[in-house]
Design a protein around this motif. Structure first.
Motif, PDB file in Angstrom:
ATOM      1  N   LEU A 114       0.818  -1.212   0.000  1.00 32.70           N
ATOM      2  CA  LEU A 114       0.000   0.000   0.000  1.00 32.70           C
ATOM      3  C   LEU A 114       0.855   1.269   0.000  1.00 32.70           C
ATOM      4  O   LEU A 114       0.335   2.363  -0.224  1.00 32.70           O
ATOM      5  CB  LEU A 114      -0.933  -0.001   1.210  1.00 32.70           C
ATOM      6  N   ASP A 115       2.175   1.119   0.230  1.00 32.32           N
ATOM      7  CA  ASP A 115       3.074   2.277   0.243  1.00 32.32           C
ATOM      8  C   ASP A 115       3.752   2.467  -1.114  1.00 32.32           C
ATOM      9  O   ASP A 115       3.771   3.574  -1.663  1.00 32.32           O
ATOM     10  CB  ASP A 115       4.134   2.119   1.335  1.00 32.32           C
ATOM     11  N   THR A 116       4.306   1.374  -1.669  1.00 35.73           N
ATOM     12  CA  THR A 116       5.028   1.472  -2.941  1.00 35.73           C
ATOM     13  C   THR A 116       4.168   1.064  -4.133  1.00 35.73           C
ATOM     14  O   THR A 116       4.585   1.236  -5.274  1.00 35.73           O
ATOM     15  CB  THR A 116       6.268   0.566  -2.900  1.00 35.73           C
ATOM     16  N   LEU A 117       2.988   0.477  -3.858  1.00 31.96           N
ATOM     17  CA  LEU A 117       2.063  -0.028  -4.897  1.00 31.96           C
ATOM     18  C   LEU A 117       2.673  -1.143  -5.737  1.00 31.96           C
ATOM     19  O   LEU A 117       2.176  -1.451  -6.830  1.00 31.96           O
ATOM     20  CB  LEU A 117       1.598   1.116  -5.816  1.00 31.96           C
ATOM     21  N   MET A 118       3.741  -1.746  -5.240  1.00 28.57           N
ATOM     22  CA  MET A 118       4.317  -2.908  -5.927  1.00 28.57           C
ATOM     23  C   MET A 118       3.436  -4.132  -5.678  1.00 28.57           C
ATOM     24  O   MET A 118       2.847  -4.291  -4.600  1.00 28.57           O
ATOM     25  CB  MET A 118       5.742  -3.175  -5.428  1.00 28.57           C
ATOM     26  N   THR A 119       3.358  -4.980  -6.686  1.00 32.60           N
ATOM     27  CA  THR A 119       2.554  -6.207  -6.602  1.00 32.60           C
ATOM     28  C   THR A 119       3.475  -7.409  -6.566  1.00 32.60           C
ATOM     29  O   THR A 119       4.408  -7.531  -7.382  1.00 32.60           O
ATOM     30  CB  THR A 119       1.594  -6.310  -7.804  1.00 32.60           C
ATOM     31  N   TYR A 120       3.187  -8.313  -5.646  1.00 33.36           N
ATOM     32  CA  TYR A 120       3.974  -9.533  -5.507  1.00 33.36           C
ATOM     33  C   TYR A 120       3.048 -10.737  -5.691  1.00 33.36           C
ATOM     34  O   TYR A 120       1.877 -10.704  -5.309  1.00 33.36           O
ATOM     35  CB  TYR A 120       4.632  -9.621  -4.123  1.00 33.36           C
ATOM     36  N   GLN A 121       3.599 -11.795  -6.267  1.00 34.21           N
ATOM     37  CA  GLN A 121       2.889 -13.070  -6.379  1.00 34.21           C
ATOM     38  C   GLN A 121       3.572 -14.076  -5.466  1.00 34.21           C
ATOM     39  O   GLN A 121       4.796 -14.249  -5.543  1.00 34.21           O
ATOM     40  CB  GLN A 121       2.902 -13.591  -7.821  1.00 34.21           C
ATOM     41  N   THR A 122       2.814 -14.706  -4.621  1.00 31.78           N
ATOM     42  CA  THR A 122       3.405 -15.662  -3.688  1.00 31.78           C
ATOM     43  C   THR A 122       2.579 -16.928  -3.622  1.00 31.78           C
ATOM     44  O   THR A 122       1.425 -16.960  -4.071  1.00 31.78           O
ATOM     45  CB  THR A 122       3.542 -15.042  -2.285  1.00 31.78           C
ATOM     46  N   ASP A 123       3.161 -17.968  -3.069  1.00 29.87           N
ATOM     47  CA  ASP A 123       2.527 -19.297  -3.020  1.00 29.87           C
ATOM     48  C   ASP A 123       2.247 -19.663  -1.565  1.00 29.87           C
ATOM     49  O   ASP A 123       3.173 -19.829  -0.770  1.00 29.87           O
ATOM     50  CB  ASP A 123       3.456 -20.327  -3.663  1.00 29.87           C
ATOM     51  N   LEU A 124       0.943 -19.761  -1.236  1.00 34.47           N
ATOM     52  CA  LEU A 124       0.573 -20.180   0.120  1.00 34.47           C
ATOM     53  C   LEU A 124       0.480 -21.693   0.255  1.00 34.47           C
ATOM     54  O   LEU A 124       0.387 -22.220   1.366  1.00 34.47           O
ATOM     55  CB  LEU A 124      -0.776 -19.564   0.516  1.00 34.47           C
ATOM     56  N   GLY A 125       0.458 -22.408  -0.864  1.00 32.60           N
ATOM     57  CA  GLY A 125       0.334 -23.862  -0.816  1.00 32.60           C
ATOM     58  C   GLY A 125      -1.075 -24.296  -0.426  1.00 32.60           C
ATOM     59  O   GLY A 125      -2.057 -23.581  -0.645  1.00 32.60           O
ATOM     60  N   LEU A 126      -1.175 -25.448   0.189  1.00 33.63           N
ATOM     61  CA  LEU A 126      -2.479 -26.003   0.573  1.00 33.63           C
ATOM     62  C   LEU A 126      -2.953 -25.406   1.893  1.00 33.63           C
ATOM     63  O   LEU A 126      -2.242 -25.445   2.895  1.00 33.63           O
ATOM     64  CB  LEU A 126      -2.382 -27.526   0.706  1.00 33.63           C
ATOM     65  N   LEU A 127      -4.140 -24.845   1.867  1.00 33.07           N
ATOM     66  CA  LEU A 127      -4.833 -24.447   3.093  1.00 33.07           C
ATOM     67  C   LEU A 127      -5.917 -25.488   3.314  1.00 33.07           C
ATOM     68  O   LEU A 127      -6.914 -25.534   2.596  1.00 33.07           O
ATOM     69  CB  LEU A 127      -5.423 -23.042   2.939  1.00 33.07           C
ATOM     70  N   ASP A 128      -5.713 -26.334   4.313  1.00 29.65           N
ATOM     71  CA  ASP A 128      -6.481 -27.573   4.429  1.00 29.65           C
ATOM     72  C   ASP A 128      -7.711 -27.405   5.321  1.00 29.65           C
ATOM     73  O   ASP A 128      -7.859 -26.426   6.053  1.00 29.65           O
ATOM     74  CB  ASP A 128      -5.587 -28.689   4.980  1.00 29.65           C
ATOM     75  N   PHE A 129      -8.569 -28.430   5.279  1.00 26.68           N
ATOM     76  CA  PHE A 129      -9.827 -28.427   6.021  1.00 26.68           C
ATOM     77  C   PHE A 129      -9.598 -28.152   7.511  1.00 26.68           C
ATOM     78  O   PHE A 129      -8.826 -28.854   8.175  1.00 26.68           O
ATOM     79  CB  PHE A 129     -10.536 -29.780   5.898  1.00 26.68           C
ATOM     80  N   GLY A 130     -10.287 -27.156   8.052  1.00 26.93           N
ATOM     81  CA  GLY A 130     -10.346 -26.952   9.492  1.00 26.93           C
ATOM     82  C   GLY A 130      -9.110 -26.411  10.151  1.00 26.93           C
ATOM     83  O   GLY A 130      -9.083 -26.249  11.372  1.00 26.93           O
ATOM     84  N   ALA A 131      -8.046 -26.094   9.378  1.00 29.35           N
ATOM     85  CA  ALA A 131      -6.793 -25.653   9.984  1.00 29.35           C
ATOM     86  C   ALA A 131      -6.803 -24.145  10.222  1.00 29.35           C
ATOM     87  O   ALA A 131      -7.564 -23.397   9.607  1.00 29.35           O
ATOM     88  CB  ALA A 131      -5.615 -26.042   9.096  1.00 29.35           C
ATOM     89  N   TYR A 132      -5.927 -23.709  11.143  1.00 27.51           N
ATOM     90  CA  TYR A 132      -5.661 -22.288  11.374  1.00 27.51           C
ATOM     91  C   TYR A 132      -4.186 -22.037  11.061  1.00 27.51           C
ATOM     92  O   TYR A 132      -3.307 -22.755  11.563  1.00 27.51           O
ATOM     93  CB  TYR A 132      -5.952 -21.897  12.820  1.00 27.51           C
ATOM     94  N   TYR A 133      -3.936 -21.024  10.220  1.00 26.44           N
ATOM     95  CA  TYR A 133      -2.573 -20.726   9.798  1.00 26.44           C
ATOM     96  C   TYR A 133      -2.202 -19.296  10.182  1.00 26.44           C
ATOM     97  O   TYR A 133      -3.036 -18.384  10.135  1.00 26.44           O
ATOM     98  CB  TYR A 133      -2.436 -20.868   8.276  1.00 26.44           C
ATOM     99  N   THR A 134      -0.918 -19.121  10.544  1.00 26.39           N
ATOM    100  CA  THR A 134      -0.320 -17.797  10.690  1.00 26.39           C
ATOM    101  C   THR A 134       0.771 -17.680   9.634  1.00 26.39           C
ATOM    102  O   THR A 134       1.690 -18.512   9.589  1.00 26.39           O
ATOM    103  CB  THR A 134       0.279 -17.600  12.086  1.00 26.39           C
ATOM    104  N   VAL A 135       0.668 -16.672   8.765  1.00 26.68           N
ATOM    105  CA  VAL A 135       1.642 -16.471   7.689  1.00 26.68           C
ATOM    106  C   VAL A 135       2.438 -15.202   8.003  1.00 26.68           C
ATOM    107  O   VAL A 135       1.862 -14.115   8.158  1.00 26.68           O
ATOM    108  CB  VAL A 135       0.940 -16.352   6.321  1.00 26.68           C
ATOM    109  N   ILE A 136       3.771 -15.345   8.094  1.00 23.42           N
ATOM    110  CA  ILE A 136       4.666 -14.227   8.410  1.00 23.42           C
ATOM    111  C   ILE A 136       5.195 -13.652   7.101  1.00 23.42           C
ATOM    112  O   ILE A 136       5.786 -14.377   6.294  1.00 23.42           O
ATOM    113  CB  ILE A 136       5.840 -14.682   9.298  1.00 23.42           C
ATOM    114  N   LEU A 137       4.976 -12.353   6.886  1.00 25.51           N
ATOM    115  CA  LEU A 137       5.468 -11.671   5.695  1.00 25.51           C
ATOM    116  C   LEU A 137       6.825 -11.055   6.005  1.00 25.51           C
ATOM    117  O   LEU A 137       6.979 -10.302   6.972  1.00 25.51           O
ATOM    118  CB  LEU A 137       4.483 -10.585   5.264  1.00 25.51           C
ATOM    119  N   ARG A 138       7.812 -11.338   5.140  1.00 29.87           N
ATOM    120  CA  ARG A 138       9.176 -10.847   5.343  1.00 29.87           C
ATOM    121  C   ARG A 138       9.715 -10.314   4.020  1.00 29.87           C
ATOM    122  O   ARG A 138       9.093 -10.461   2.971  1.00 29.87           O
ATOM    123  CB  ARG A 138      10.080 -11.977   5.863  1.00 29.87           C
TER     124      ARG A 138
END
Length: 718
Positions: free
Chosen positions: A543-567
């Motif tokens: 939202l600051d530089t307006l650059m767009t990135y494409q990333t791969d989250l992989g499988l988000l499976d049934f009933g799970a809770y995930y925390t994704v750290i952006l670096r």
């Protein structure tokens, strides 16, 4: 009233003169085609609506599991109480044809109201609940009211000499019921889950399609009106039985003290009712006494659409990437297995048992069916115990759960005075092994947390509350950020994701249809549910530089809770995906054994029970036993309603309780069966013919004794 009855008789005599034309030169009346199509559409309508009902209560009306289960079984029970009303209306007032039409219209109105109640834009939650309950009540009266009429009306279309054709018709009729059930339990869950409307699952469409099928069923039935043989109402046997019993009780209660004793309490009705009717009622009551333990079987059987469906929502529903089954589609297994098991048991299992010289009487089959149903719930218990291993349970009183996310560059040691819950250093960006119980001295407590990083010590004062689940987020600045976590698994099988942004620029992330706003400098997004799937090209916009990135989250499976750290730096984006709550790792295929067992139990219990009841009742009293049989289903649902609302136990213990209760009931039923003597109702014709009135009482008693047999009666076809 008398004139109306005469008109019905004249109409019936006219119908007899113009019999329905036959199909293709056979003895099958053309009119039965309309009846079979009507039944297929009606069953599609009923089972399709009912398949998604429990999930509708939970996700749309936002009721808890216990209330949803209770209302589901209250509706199911009402559907089996109302057939008695339908039978009385048909036999005593309107006749079967008009009863089917009028109650089908009530049925359609109920479906329409139910569908309108599932449209989010129509009123608030109170309006939705009101419309839903009104619709269900009308549907219960519609489906229950026509239940005893349609099959009997189909049988009325055949001439008396065409008994074989009538028998085959009932087989076709039964097939149409199962075909409607199988197709509807496949299709309506797809309409609910795969079609999106009003920003979510399309319950309005899932209920609307069954409504359309019920309209078609009604139109098709009316279209065949000119072909039907319409028998006039002949008086309701059930009402006559109740009147006879009431007369006997009344006479016995008001009898003079010096009146002679009667052999049976029903004999007190002899002043008003014939001995033949009284004897028939005695035979029926002997069978109805055996019905007393039967509701417990139905209490287990009907949980396929409630508790078992809820169990399926917490399981892995993916079949090797080929397809994903809906949790409410598993109910189709019962209808499919019935079609397979009936011939297997009739032509394979029962003859083999007979070859082993084991005398498998109808009542023994029913007791065995109860045991199979109990085993099904034992299997469900085993599955449930494994399912809850991936569930984070709510902490008990004066306890909370805590995990630490180390987002610093080096190892961190975390110590809470008086508690040794993190004895080892926590590595940088290491995925937590799970939540750890943290005891508290009170409902709320402020605790000092000592943190050591790169040789430097820091202290944080953090406020913990009982029953809550927390993540403690640590960064290079050694600031302590305590975040309250969501942990309840989605009943829709969704995966939940949240993002923590270690970068200096805020991010906007699109995952499927969900948007995540993640502030800079260790900001945390909301935890939102997304559909289970593989997310390879996830768009992230700075939202600051307006650059767009494409990333791969992989499988988000049934009933799970995930925390994704952006670096990463402004020119790149990397991420670390951590699992807070494990996904549903027990496959839904593990429910198949319990469906196999419950269906085997149904074949041995339900079909055999109907055959036994019909073989033990006089022809004029079969409708009374049918009413009694339907009431056992109704009371079985009442049992589930009471347990669901009142027991308040864990699900696996509830399954085990039902299994134990059914085993106990099967033992009681076996004892009752041991003392039951099989009878031949055909002997009544000899016992009470007019000539018997002129014979001696000894001769009469001899004839009466012939009714009771040591061996089984001849088998009867359903």
């Amino acid at each position: 009233m008398g004139k109306a009855k005469d008109d019905n008789v004249e109409e019936y005599q006219s119908d007899k003169k113009r019999r329905s034309p036959k199909m293709c030169g056979t003895n099958y009346p053309l009119s039965i085609a309309f009846i079979v199509v009507n039944e297929f559409c009606e069953r599609f309508s009923y089972y399709g609506m009912k398949a998604v009902l429990t999930l509708y209560f939970i996700h749309y009306l936002h009721w808890n599991k216990n209330l949803s289960t209770a209302v589901y079984h209250a509706f199911s029970g009402l559907c089996y109480f109302t057939p008695i009303i339908g039978a009385i209306i048909a036999d005593s007032w309107l006749g079967k044809f008009k009863t089917i039409i009028y109650l089908s219209i009530v049925y359609v109105i109920g479906h329409v109201i139910k569908s309108v109640g599932a449209i989010p834009d129509v009123g608030d939650s109170t309006v939705h609940i009101t419309l839903s309950m009104l619709g269900l009540i009308l549907i219960a009266f519609g489906t229950g009211g026509i239940k005893p009429c349609v099959a009997a009306f189909g049988g009325d279309q055949f001439e008396e000499e065409h008994t074989e054709e009538r028998r085959k018709f009932f087989s076709i009729f039964y097939m149409s019921i199962n075909a409607g059930s199988v197709l509807s339990t496949i299709i309506t869950p797809v309409l609910r889950g795969d079609v999106q409307c009003f920003g979510g699952d399309c319950y309005a469409l899932a209920f609307g399609v069954p409504a359309v099928l019920m309209v078609i069923a009604t139109v098709v039935f009316i279209a065949g009106s000119g072909l039907y043989n319409k028998a006039p109402p002949e008086g309701n046997v059930l009402l006559n039985v109740c009147k006879c019993i009431g007369c006997a009780i009344s006479n016995r209660w008001r009898r003079p003290k010096n009146s002679p004793k009667r052999e049976h309490w029903l004999d007190w009705a002899e002043e008003k009712y014939s001995k033949c009717i009284i004897q028939e009622i005695k035979m029926v009551l002997r069978v109805l006494v055996l019905y007393i333990p039967l509701p417990m079987f139905w209490a287990l059987f009907d949980q396929q659409g409630s508790r078992w469906t809820l169990q399926a929502t917490r399981m892995n529903m993916d079949f090797g990437g080929s397809f994903v089954i809906k949790p409410d589609q598993m109910q189709m297994l019962n209808a499919l297995l019935i079609l397979v098991f009936v011939p297997i048991f009739d032509m394979g299992v029962y003859p083999l048992i007979g070859l082993c010289r084991i005398k498998l009487t109808p009542l023994r089959k029913m007791a065995a069916g109860m045991i199979f149903a109990a085993l099904a719930f034992c299997a469900a218990t085993v599955v449930e115990v494994n399912v809850i291993k991936t569930v984070v349970e709510t902490p008990p009183t004066k306890e909370c759960l805590l995990q630490v996310l180390n987002l610093a560059d080096g190892d961190v040691s975390v110590q809470i005075p008086g508690h040794n819950i993190f004895p080892d250093p926590i590595k940088s960006y290491d995925e937590p092994s799970g939540y750890t119980n943290l005891p508290l001295d009170d409902a709320c407590q402020i605790l000092t947390v000592d943190i050591t990083h790169n040789g430097a010590s820091h202290q944080c004062q953090l406020n913990f509350t009982q029953h809550n689940v927390y993540s403690l987020i640590l960064d290079n600045r050694m600031t302590c950020k305590l975040v309250e976590d969501s942990y309840t698994k989605s009943e829709a099988g969704e995966a939940f994701v949240r993002f923590i942004n270690t970068r200096v620029d805020s991010m906007n992330i699109s995952v499927g249809s969900k948007q995540f706003q993640v502030p800079a400098n260790y900001g945390t997004s909301l935890s939102l549910g997304v559909e289970r799937g593989v997310y390879k090209n996830v768009e992230c916009i700075s939202l600051d530089t307006l650059m767009t990135y494409q990333t791969d989250l992989g499988l988000l499976d049934f009933g799970a809770y995930y925390t994704v750290i952006l670096r990463g730096d402004p020119n790149s984006l990397t991420l670390n995906k951590m699992v807070d709550v494990q996904p549903n790792n027990i496959h839904i295929a593990w429910q198949i054994p319990q469906y196999v067992l419950i269906t085997a139990g149904e074949v041995m219990f339900s079909i055999t029970g109907l055959e036994f009841s019909y073989s033990q009742a006089p022809a004029s009293m079969k409708s009374v036993l049918q009413a009694g049989w339907l009431l056992t289903v109704a009371f079985g649902n009442v049992i589930v309603l009471i347990v669901a609302e009142g027991a308040g136990m864990e699900q696996w213990t509830e399954f085990l309780l039902f299994a134990a209760l059914l085993v106990a009931v099967s033992i009681i039923f076996s004892i009752m069966s041991y003392f039951y003597t099989y009878v031949d109702p055909d002997q009544l014709n000899k016992l009470f013919k007019e000539e018997a009135n002129e014979g001696s009482m000894d001769d009469l008693k001899k004839e009466k004794d012939k009714m009771y047999m040591n061996d089984l009666p001849k088998g009867t076809k359903m």
